[in-house]
Design a protein around this motif. Sequence first.
Motif, PDB file in Angstrom:
ATOM      1  N   LYS A   5       0.849  -1.200   0.000  1.00 37.98           N
ATOM      2  CA  LYS A   5       0.000   0.000   0.000  1.00 37.98           C
ATOM      3  C   LYS A   5       0.876   1.239   0.000  1.00 37.98           C
ATOM      4  N   VAL A   6       0.472   2.215  -0.780  1.00 35.10           N
ATOM      5  CA  VAL A   6       1.115   3.526  -0.752  1.00 35.10           C
ATOM      6  C   VAL A   6       0.032   4.574  -0.949  1.00 35.10           C
ATOM      7  N   LYS A   7       0.128   5.625  -0.156  1.00 36.08           N
ATOM      8  CA  LYS A   7      -0.865   6.701  -0.220  1.00 36.08           C
ATOM      9  C   LYS A   7      -0.133   8.030  -0.100  1.00 36.08           C
ATOM     10  N   ARG A  10      -0.257  15.170   2.411  1.00 38.56           N
ATOM     11  CA  ARG A  10       0.151  16.561   2.188  1.00 38.56           C
ATOM     12  C   ARG A  10       1.624  16.744   2.516  1.00 38.56           C
ATOM     13  N   GLY A  11       2.208  17.762   1.899  1.00 40.56           N
ATOM     14  CA  GLY A  11       3.594  18.095   2.200  1.00 40.56           C
ATOM     15  C   GLY A  11       4.596  17.149   1.570  1.00 40.56           C
ATOM     16  N   TYR A  12       4.257  16.560   0.419  1.00 35.82           N
ATOM     17  CA  TYR A  12       5.141  15.650  -0.317  1.00 35.82           C
ATOM     18  C   TYR A  12       5.573  14.458   0.539  1.00 35.82           C
ATOM     19  N   ARG A  13       4.613  13.904   1.260  1.00 40.69           N
ATOM     20  CA  ARG A  13       4.891  12.716   2.065  1.00 40.69           C
ATOM     21  C   ARG A  13       4.058  11.557   1.532  1.00 40.69           C
ATOM     22  N   ILE A  14       4.563  10.347   1.758  1.00 39.22           N
ATOM     23  CA  ILE A  14       3.821   9.150   1.387  1.00 39.22           C
ATOM     24  C   ILE A  14       3.758   8.216   2.588  1.00 39.22           C
ATOM     25  N   ASP A  15       2.640   7.533   2.705  1.00 33.07           N
ATOM     26  CA  ASP A  15       2.434   6.514   3.724  1.00 33.07           C
ATOM     27  C   ASP A  15       2.588   5.172   3.013  1.00 33.07           C
ATOM     28  N   VAL A  16       3.558   4.376   3.461  1.00 33.21           N
ATOM     29  CA  VAL A  16       3.909   3.138   2.768  1.00 33.21           C
ATOM     30  C   VAL A  16       3.792   1.951   3.716  1.00 33.21           C
ATOM     31  N   SER A  17       3.234   0.848   3.222  1.00 32.49           N
ATOM     32  CA  SER A  17       3.150  -0.401   3.981  1.00 32.49           C
ATOM     33  C   SER A  17       3.735  -1.535   3.154  1.00 32.49           C
ATOM     34  N   SER A  47      -0.121  13.218  -6.017  1.00 31.12           N
ATOM     35  CA  SER A  47      -1.196  12.442  -5.387  1.00 31.12           C
ATOM     36  C   SER A  47      -1.528  11.163  -6.155  1.00 31.12           C
ATOM     37  N   ASN A  48      -1.044  11.028  -7.383  1.00 26.43           N
ATOM     38  CA  ASN A  48      -1.325   9.850  -8.203  1.00 26.43           C
ATOM     39  C   ASN A  48      -0.321   8.719  -7.978  1.00 26.43           C
ATOM     40  N   VAL A  49       0.294   8.670  -6.821  1.00 27.34           N
ATOM     41  CA  VAL A  49       1.278   7.638  -6.502  1.00 27.34           C
ATOM     42  C   VAL A  49       0.617   6.255  -6.480  1.00 27.34           C
ATOM     43  N   TYR A  50       1.377   5.257  -6.911  1.00 27.43           N
ATOM     44  CA  TYR A  50       0.907   3.868  -6.878  1.00 27.43           C
ATOM     45  C   TYR A  50       2.109   2.956  -6.669  1.00 27.43           C
ATOM     46  N   THR A  51       1.845   1.691  -6.442  1.00 27.20           N
ATOM     47  CA  THR A  51       2.929   0.735  -6.288  1.00 27.20           C
ATOM     48  C   THR A  51       2.864  -0.328  -7.372  1.00 27.20           C
ATOM     49  N   THR A  52       4.034  -0.757  -7.793  1.00 26.20           N
ATOM     50  CA  THR A  52       4.139  -1.898  -8.706  1.00 26.20           C
ATOM     51  C   THR A  52       4.456  -3.163  -7.906  1.00 26.20           C
ATOM     52  N   GLY A  53       4.574  -3.006  -6.600  1.00 22.01           N
ATOM     53  CA  GLY A  53       4.977  -4.098  -5.725  1.00 22.01           C
ATOM     54  C   GLY A  53       6.426  -3.944  -5.309  1.00 22.01           C
ATOM     55  N   TYR A  54       7.270  -3.657  -6.284  1.00 19.65           N
ATOM     56  CA  TYR A  54       8.700  -3.503  -6.000  1.00 19.65           C
ATOM     57  C   TYR A  54       9.202  -2.086  -6.216  1.00 19.65           C
ATOM     58  N   SER A  55       8.280  -1.194  -6.523  1.00 16.56           N
ATOM     59  CA  SER A  55       8.637   0.223  -6.620  1.00 16.56           C
ATOM     60  C   SER A  55       7.424   1.058  -6.233  1.00 16.56           C
ATOM     61  N   ILE A  56       7.729   2.323  -5.980  1.00 18.08           N
ATOM     62  CA  ILE A  56       6.698   3.329  -5.728  1.00 18.08           C
ATOM     63  C   ILE A  56       6.786   4.266  -6.916  1.00 18.08           C
ATOM     64  N   ALA A  57       5.679   4.495  -7.598  1.00 17.11           N
ATOM     65  CA  ALA A  57       5.744   5.177  -8.887  1.00 17.11           C
ATOM     66  C   ALA A  57       4.635   6.198  -9.064  1.00 17.11           C
ATOM     67  N   TRP A  58       4.915   7.088  -9.999  1.00 16.35           N
ATOM     68  CA  TRP A  58       3.936   8.072 -10.453  1.00 16.35           C
ATOM     69  C   TRP A  58       3.719   7.928 -11.956  1.00 16.35           C
ATOM     70  N   SER A  59       4.697   7.331 -12.619  1.00 18.81           N
ATOM     71  CA  SER A  59       4.632   7.006 -14.045  1.00 18.81           C
ATOM     72  C   SER A  59       5.763   6.017 -14.315  1.00 18.81           C
ATOM     73  N   GLU A  60       5.883   5.580 -15.549  1.00 11.92           N
ATOM     74  CA  GLU A  60       6.978   4.658 -15.885  1.00 11.92           C
ATOM     75  C   GLU A  60       8.343   5.315 -15.711  1.00 11.92           C
ATOM     76  N   GLU A  61       8.406   6.633 -15.857  1.00  6.12           N
ATOM     77  CA  GLU A  61       9.670   7.358 -15.734  1.00  6.12           C
ATOM     78  C   GLU A  61       9.964   7.805 -14.307  1.00  6.12           C
ATOM     79  N   LEU A  62       8.943   7.960 -13.497  1.00  2.89           N
ATOM     80  CA  LEU A  62       9.092   8.480 -12.136  1.00  2.89           C
ATOM     81  C   LEU A  62       8.780   7.396 -11.121  1.00  2.89           C
ATOM     82  N   GLU A  63       9.839   6.741 -10.634  1.00  7.83           N
ATOM     83  CA  GLU A  63       9.643   5.705  -9.642  1.00  7.83           C
ATOM     84  C   GLU A  63      10.846   5.606  -8.715  1.00  7.83           C
TER      85      GLU A  63
END
Length: 90
Positions: A5-7, A10-17, A47-63
């Motif tokens: 999980k990644v969320k 605010r303030g350019y922070r992410i919550d990661v599990s 805010s469009n952050v997601y996980t591929t499982g082995y990375s935290i990403a915003w696009s294919e170029e930004l991870e």
Amino acid sequence: MKVIKVKSLRGYRIDVSFEDGVNGIIDLTELVKKGIFQELRDEILFSNVYTTGYSIAWSEELEIDALTIYAELLGKSPEEVFQSPHYASN
């Protein structure tokens, strides 16, 4: 270790599990000031952050590699985590 999980917060922070129960909040304020990651200063894009499982990403170029985030949550270097017996079993 896999990110389950990644969320964005605010303030350019992410919550990661992670699947092993390690979790926490990472501040990426310094990262969004550098290179290609400057694009993430756009809060909507951030805010469009997601996980591929082995990375935290915003696009294919930004991870970011999950190991880097995992190590930061543990207060260790990625090398220390990579060499640990716990990591080897995952």
